[in-house]
Design a protein around this motif. Structure first.
Motif, PDB file in Angstrom:
ATOM      1  N   UNK A   7       0.849  -1.181   0.000  1.00 45.82           N
ATOM      2  CA  UNK A   7       0.000   0.000   0.000  1.00 45.82           C
ATOM      3  C   UNK A   7       0.887   1.235   0.000  1.00 45.82           C
ATOM      4  N   UNK A   8       0.289   2.396  -0.195  1.00 41.30           N
ATOM      5  CA  UNK A   8       1.094   3.625  -0.150  1.00 41.30           C
ATOM      6  C   UNK A   8       0.283   4.759   0.469  1.00 41.30           C
ATOM      7  N   UNK A   9       1.010   5.743   1.007  1.00 41.61           N
ATOM      8  CA  UNK A   9       0.406   6.934   1.600  1.00 41.61           C
ATOM      9  C   UNK A   9       0.928   8.156   0.867  1.00 41.61           C
ATOM     10  N   UNK A  10       0.010   9.011   0.430  1.00 45.01           N
ATOM     11  CA  UNK A  10       0.364  10.264  -0.240  1.00 45.01           C
ATOM     12  C   UNK A  10       0.249  11.389   0.795  1.00 45.01           C
ATOM     13  N   UNK A  11       1.395  11.912   1.272  1.00 41.69           N
ATOM     14  CA  UNK A  11       1.359  12.906   2.335  1.00 41.69           C
ATOM     15  C   UNK A  11       0.943  14.294   1.841  1.00 41.69           C
ATOM     16  N   UNK A  12       1.027  14.539   0.546  1.00 36.15           N
ATOM     17  CA  UNK A  12       0.474  15.776  -0.005  1.00 36.15           C
ATOM     18  C   UNK A  12      -1.046  15.744   0.110  1.00 36.15           C
TER      19      UNK A  12
ATOM     20  N   UNK B   2      -1.603  -1.453   8.215  1.00 35.61           N
ATOM     21  CA  UNK B   2      -0.899  -2.518   7.475  1.00 35.61           C
ATOM     22  C   UNK B   2      -1.268  -3.890   8.025  1.00 35.61           C
ATOM     23  N   UNK B   3      -1.332  -4.005   9.351  1.00 27.79           N
ATOM     24  CA  UNK B   3      -1.685  -5.285   9.962  1.00 27.79           C
ATOM     25  C   UNK B   3      -3.143  -5.652   9.677  1.00 27.79           C
ATOM     26  N   UNK B   4      -4.040  -4.659   9.791  1.00 25.58           N
ATOM     27  CA  UNK B   4      -5.462  -4.919   9.566  1.00 25.58           C
ATOM     28  C   UNK B   4      -5.740  -5.385   8.133  1.00 25.58           C
ATOM     29  N   UNK B   5      -5.030  -4.801   7.175  1.00 31.16           N
ATOM     30  CA  UNK B   5      -5.269  -5.125   5.770  1.00 31.16           C
ATOM     31  C   UNK B   5      -4.387  -6.271   5.275  1.00 31.16           C
ATOM     32  N   UNK B   6      -3.526  -6.782   6.143  1.00 28.82           N
ATOM     33  CA  UNK B   6      -2.657  -7.889   5.756  1.00 28.82           C
ATOM     34  C   UNK B   6      -1.647  -7.507   4.689  1.00 28.82           C
ATOM     35  N   UNK B   7      -1.147  -6.275   4.749  1.00 30.00           N
ATOM     36  CA  UNK B   7      -0.174  -5.807   3.754  1.00 30.00           C
ATOM     37  C   UNK B   7       1.248  -6.146   4.175  1.00 30.00           C
ATOM     38  N   UNK B   8       2.094  -6.325   3.184  1.00 25.18           N
ATOM     39  CA  UNK B   8       3.504  -6.588   3.466  1.00 25.18           C
ATOM     40  C   UNK B   8       4.211  -5.305   3.863  1.00 25.18           C
ATOM     41  N   UNK B   9       3.875  -4.210   3.198  1.00 27.44           N
ATOM     42  CA  UNK B   9       4.500  -2.917   3.486  1.00 27.44           C
ATOM     43  C   UNK B   9       3.600  -1.787   2.995  1.00 27.44           C
ATOM     44  N   UNK B  10       3.832  -0.594   3.574  1.00 31.12           N
ATOM     45  CA  UNK B  10       3.179   0.635   3.106  1.00 31.12           C
ATOM     46  C   UNK B  10       4.279   1.641   2.815  1.00 31.12           C
ATOM     47  N   UNK B  11       4.255   2.182   1.607  1.00 30.86           N
ATOM     48  CA  UNK B  11       5.340   3.031   1.108  1.00 30.86           C
ATOM     49  C   UNK B  11       4.875   4.478   0.989  1.00 30.86           C
ATOM     50  N   UNK B  12       5.833   5.400   1.141  1.00 25.03           N
ATOM     51  CA  UNK B  12       5.569   6.821   0.899  1.00 25.03           C
ATOM     52  C   UNK B  12       5.393   7.036  -0.601  1.00 25.03           C
ATOM     53  N   UNK B  13       4.312   7.680  -1.000  1.00 26.15           N
ATOM     54  CA  UNK B  13       4.011   7.866  -2.429  1.00 26.15           C
ATOM     55  C   UNK B  13       5.081   8.676  -3.153  1.00 26.15           C
ATOM     56  N   UNK B  14       5.845   9.496  -2.419  1.00 22.01           N
ATOM     57  CA  UNK B  14       6.879  10.310  -3.060  1.00 22.01           C
ATOM     58  C   UNK B  14       7.989   9.451  -3.666  1.00 22.01           C
ATOM     59  N   UNK B  15       8.080   8.188  -3.232  1.00 27.03           N
ATOM     60  CA  UNK B  15       9.110   7.286  -3.754  1.00 27.03           C
ATOM     61  C   UNK B  15       8.616   6.488  -4.960  1.00 27.03           C
ATOM     62  N   UNK B  16       7.378   6.719  -5.378  1.00 25.79           N
ATOM     63  CA  UNK B  16       6.788   5.940  -6.471  1.00 25.79           C
ATOM     64  C   UNK B  16       6.652   6.772  -7.733  1.00 25.79           C
TER      65      UNK B  16
ATOM     66  N   UNK C 258       4.955   5.339 -10.626  1.00 26.28           N
ATOM     67  CA  UNK C 258       3.641   4.964 -11.150  1.00 26.28           C
ATOM     68  C   UNK C 258       3.082   3.846 -10.289  1.00 26.28           C
ATOM     69  N   UNK C 259       1.807   3.966  -9.930  1.00 30.21           N
ATOM     70  CA  UNK C 259       1.223   2.974  -9.025  1.00 30.21           C
ATOM     71  C   UNK C 259      -0.292   2.944  -9.205  1.00 30.21           C
ATOM     72  N   UNK C 260      -0.875   1.809  -8.897  1.00 25.92           N
ATOM     73  CA  UNK C 260      -2.317   1.629  -8.974  1.00 25.92           C
ATOM     74  C   UNK C 260      -2.976   2.359  -7.796  1.00 25.92           C
TER      75      UNK C 260
END
Length: 201
Positions: A31-36, A137-151, A153-155
């Motif tokens: 997953x990812x988080x967009x801080x903007x 992340x734990x609730x959704x069973x995700x492996x990791x959550x990334x900062x969107x600034x490092x991406x 292109x992403x879904x």
């Protein structure tokens, strides 16, 4: 013969790498988080930023007032100098020096206060947001959550920013130290009553 053998080995390695990559991609849930986006949607974050800007404006106003007092006194000395007595003029010059020292001290204090306030707020924000992201992340069973600034292109379906905003805004807000009223100085102690000597003493 050797050429065919090398080709076969390369093909086998390619298939293994592709299979490993596909398997890894299936296992990873990201997953990812967009801080903007977070800053534009979080009412709590906006309120905290507003309070900090109000504190900055308050300190700037106080400094401008001290600066004006110093400039006014300096102009008064220049205009009234020839008409003042030497003692009066010397006292005004002394007062001007004190006001200049007070202004410099107030500038340093304001700078330190704002820097510390901003640093403390960032530390609290990072602590709270990291905790929230970890729980999501734990609730959704995700492996990791990334900062969107490092991406690059992403879904968008992987975006968990909205959930982070809701969880963050739902937290109780504690007043920052700078917003709390300063303690009042203790009242000066009253001088002890002196008993007048009685008659005949």
């Amino acid at each position: 013969m050797k050429r065919h053998a090398v080709t076969a080995v390369c093909a086998t390695l390619t298939m293994l790498i592709f299979s490993a990559g596909t398997c890894l991609a299936q296992q990873l849930k990201v997953g990812f988080v967009d801080f903007v986006e977070f800053a534009t949607k979080s009412k709590k974050a906006q309120e905290q930023q507003k309070k900090f800007q109000e504190l900055v404006a308050q300190k700037q106003s106080a400094l401008e007032k001290k600066k004006k007092e110093m400039v006014d006194l300096q102009e008064q000395i220049q205009k009234q100098g020839p008409m003042l007595t030497e003692d009066k003029r010397n006292q005004m010059i002394k007062d001007l020096g004190l006001k200049e020292m007070e202004l410099k001290l107030a500038e340093r204090e304001a700078e330190n206060l704002l820097r510390n306030e901003q640093r403390d707020a960032q530390e609290v924000f990072q602590r709270d947001v990291v905790k929230i992201i970890s729980e999501i992340r734990k609730q959704k069973g995700l492996t990791m959550i990334i900062n969107a600034s490092a991406l690059l292109s992403v879904d968008d379906t992987l975006n968990v920013t909205e959930e982070v905003v809701k969880a963050y805004d739902a937290q109780k807000t504690t007043a920052p130290a700078a917003a709390r009223p300063a303690p009042r100085p203790a009242a000066p102690a009253k001088p002890a009553d002196q008993k007048k000597p009685g008659p005949g003493r």
